[in-house]
Design an enzyme around this catalytic site. Structure first.
Site, PDB file in Angstrom:
ATOM      1  N   ASN A 142       0.876  -1.055   0.048  1.00  0.00           N
ATOM      2  CA  ASN A 142       0.100   0.104   0.061  1.00  0.00           C
ATOM      3  C   ASN A 142       1.135   1.119   0.084  1.00  0.00           C
ATOM      4  O   ASN A 142       1.518   1.439   0.937  1.00  0.00           O
ATOM      5  CB  ASN A 142      -0.884  -0.101   1.083  1.00  0.00           C
ATOM      6  CG  ASN A 142      -1.824   0.981   1.387  1.00  0.00           C
ATOM      7  OD1 ASN A 142      -1.730   2.131   0.649  1.00  0.00           O
ATOM      8  ND2 ASN A 142      -3.122   0.850   1.799  1.00  0.00           N
ATOM      9  N   HIS A 155      -5.374   3.855  -1.984  1.00  0.00           N
ATOM     10  CA  HIS A 155      -6.863   4.341  -1.676  1.00  0.00           C
ATOM     11  C   HIS A 155      -7.059   5.766  -1.975  1.00  0.00           C
ATOM     12  O   HIS A 155      -6.655   6.609  -1.259  1.00  0.00           O
ATOM     13  CB  HIS A 155      -7.247   3.957  -0.244  1.00  0.00           C
ATOM     14  CG  HIS A 155      -8.238   4.102   0.505  1.00  0.00           C
ATOM     15  ND1 HIS A 155      -8.737   3.450   1.569  1.00  0.00           N
ATOM     16  CD2 HIS A 155      -9.270   4.842   0.077  1.00  0.00           C
ATOM     17  CE1 HIS A 155      -9.913   3.565   1.730  1.00  0.00           C
ATOM     18  NE2 HIS A 155     -10.269   4.509   1.050  1.00  0.00           N
ATOM     19  N   ARG A 174      -8.680   8.742  -1.897  1.00  0.00           N
ATOM     20  CA  ARG A 174      -9.736   9.517  -1.189  1.00  0.00           C
ATOM     21  C   ARG A 174     -10.243  10.775  -1.765  1.00  0.00           C
ATOM     22  O   ARG A 174      -9.295  11.407  -2.464  1.00  0.00           O
ATOM     23  CB  ARG A 174      -9.282   9.821   0.385  1.00  0.00           C
ATOM     24  CG  ARG A 174      -9.320   8.389   1.371  1.00  0.00           C
ATOM     25  CD  ARG A 174      -9.086   8.916   2.640  1.00  0.00           C
ATOM     26  NE  ARG A 174      -9.256   7.642   3.476  1.00  0.00           N
ATOM     27  CZ  ARG A 174      -8.288   6.716   3.577  1.00  0.00           C
ATOM     28  NH1 ARG A 174      -7.054   6.888   3.028  1.00  0.00           N
ATOM     29  NH2 ARG A 174      -8.427   5.655   4.405  1.00  0.00           N
ATOM     30  N   HIS A 190      -3.791  11.717   0.242  1.00  0.00           N
ATOM     31  CA  HIS A 190      -2.601  10.729  -0.139  1.00  0.00           C
ATOM     32  C   HIS A 190      -2.303  10.580  -1.680  1.00  0.00           C
ATOM     33  O   HIS A 190      -1.803  11.538  -2.335  1.00  0.00           O
ATOM     34  CB  HIS A 190      -3.085   9.330   0.568  1.00  0.00           C
ATOM     35  CG  HIS A 190      -3.405   9.431   1.894  1.00  0.00           C
ATOM     36  ND1 HIS A 190      -4.360   8.715   2.629  1.00  0.00           N
ATOM     37  CD2 HIS A 190      -2.627  10.077   2.963  1.00  0.00           C
ATOM     38  CE1 HIS A 190      -4.496   9.090   3.991  1.00  0.00           C
ATOM     39  NE2 HIS A 190      -3.534   9.791   4.044  1.00  0.00           N
ATOM     40  N   GLU A 232      -8.259   0.533  -3.430  1.00  0.00           N
ATOM     41  CA  GLU A 232      -9.522   0.429  -2.349  1.00  0.00           C
ATOM     42  C   GLU A 232     -10.404   1.579  -2.282  1.00  0.00           C
ATOM     43  O   GLU A 232      -9.784   2.918  -2.839  1.00  0.00           O
ATOM     44  CB  GLU A 232      -8.788   0.283  -0.970  1.00  0.00           C
ATOM     45  CG  GLU A 232      -7.750  -0.893  -0.788  1.00  0.00           C
ATOM     46  CD  GLU A 232      -7.116  -0.891   0.653  1.00  0.00           C
ATOM     47  OE1 GLU A 232      -6.916  -1.664   1.051  1.00  0.00           O
ATOM     48  OE2 GLU A 232      -7.133   0.190   1.259  1.00  0.00           O
ATOM     49  N   HIS A 279      -4.655  -3.550   7.240  1.00  0.00           N
ATOM     50  CA  HIS A 279      -4.780  -2.412   7.900  1.00  0.00           C
ATOM     51  C   HIS A 279      -3.640  -2.569   9.088  1.00  0.00           C
ATOM     52  O   HIS A 279      -3.711  -3.181  10.096  1.00  0.00           O
ATOM     53  CB  HIS A 279      -6.114  -2.153   8.716  1.00  0.00           C
ATOM     54  CG  HIS A 279      -6.379  -0.793   9.252  1.00  0.00           C
ATOM     55  ND1 HIS A 279      -5.747  -0.103  10.216  1.00  0.00           N
ATOM     56  CD2 HIS A 279      -7.096   0.106   8.479  1.00  0.00           C
ATOM     57  CE1 HIS A 279      -6.327   0.961  10.361  1.00  0.00           C
ATOM     58  NE2 HIS A 279      -6.736   1.291   9.500  1.00  0.00           N
ATOM     59  N   ASP A 280      -2.738  -1.532   9.019  1.00  0.00           N
ATOM     60  CA  ASP A 280      -1.557  -1.595   9.960  1.00  0.00           C
ATOM     61  C   ASP A 280      -0.517  -2.768  10.072  1.00  0.00           C
ATOM     62  O   ASP A 280       0.052  -2.908  11.060  1.00  0.00           O
ATOM     63  CB  ASP A 280      -2.153  -1.280  11.345  1.00  0.00           C
ATOM     64  CG  ASP A 280      -2.524   0.126  11.594  1.00  0.00           C
ATOM     65  OD1 ASP A 280      -2.609   1.021  10.705  1.00  0.00           O
ATOM     66  OD2 ASP A 280      -3.223   0.453  12.652  1.00  0.00           O
TER      67      ASP A 280
END
Length: 217
Positions: free
Chosen positions: A7, A43, A45, A50, A70, A190-191
């Site tokens: 990612n 992702h 947005r 980002h 995503e 996630h993380d």
């Protein structure tokens, strides 16, 4: 064989803050592939804090591994998928006012909406995955949406990795087993990072893909 998708969203933060193109998002993606990544995840947005829309369009032509996009399935996201036709679209329940992804879909109350969206995404020959919490009641409704895969929300595992990783991993293992028994492909995200990923992979055999967080630059 589990695939690692990197990612690269956070790579866009310094570029957006400073202006210009340093670090170069496209070059980071190419380097990740060169170093062995089997996919690139973004992702985009709506506020473009980002990855930016232009980045996605350039990555469309640059990425040679699996491209995973995503996002919240609003009109803008669906148009991006229609134009790019990535290998995978991962649906995340984070509308524009949400700072970051912090929970999975309620696949019970949103089942019909997700079913319609997934049917459209399949028309673009794009594999689908939906972001869900590792809670048993959401698995069968997820299957009924027609999705190809689910992505288990792993923030609780990552947060407790140093203190209680065994218990968190057992929860994910049970969820993974239930999903695979339903015929759902299994992703996790996630993380996840280089510190906590190995333990997860070694203790749970069901994974198909990890969207790995690229460290902040």
């Amino acid at each position: 064989m589990t695939k690692l998708s990197v990612n690269i969203n956070k790579v866009g933060n310094p570029s957006n803050a400073r202006g210009g193109n340093n670090p170069d998002v496209i070059q980071v993606a190419l380097d990740a592939e060169k170093f062995g990544a089997e996919g690139i995840t973004v992702h985009p947005r709506p506020d473009e804090r980002h990855i930016r829309y232009d980045d996605v369009m350039q990555l469309k032509d640059a990425v040679t591994t699996e491209f995973n996009i995503e996002g919240y399935p609003d009109k803008r996201y669906m148009e991006i998928i229609r134009l790019v036709k990535p290998a995978q679209a991962t649906l995340v329940p984070d509308p524009p006012e949400v700072l970051t992804s912090n929970t999975g879909w309620d696949t019970i109350s949103h089942q019909e909406m997700l079913k319609d969206i997934i049917a459209e995404l399949h028309e673009y020959d794009t594999r689908t995955s939906i972001f869900i919490n590792p809670v048993a009641k959401y698995f069968e409704p997820a299957k009924l949406t027609g999705t190809d895969r689910v992505e288990l929300y792993t923030e609780p595992y990552a947060s407790n990795y140093r203190t209680n990783k065994q218990n968190c991993c057992e929860t994910l293992c049970g969820s993974g087993r239930n999903c695979t028994e339903l015929g759902l492909g299994l992703n996790a995200g996630h993380d996840l990072d280089l510190n906590n990923l190995r333990f997860l992979k070694e203790h749970i055999p069901y994974w198909m893909k990890f969207p790995l967080a690229c460290p902040d630059l």
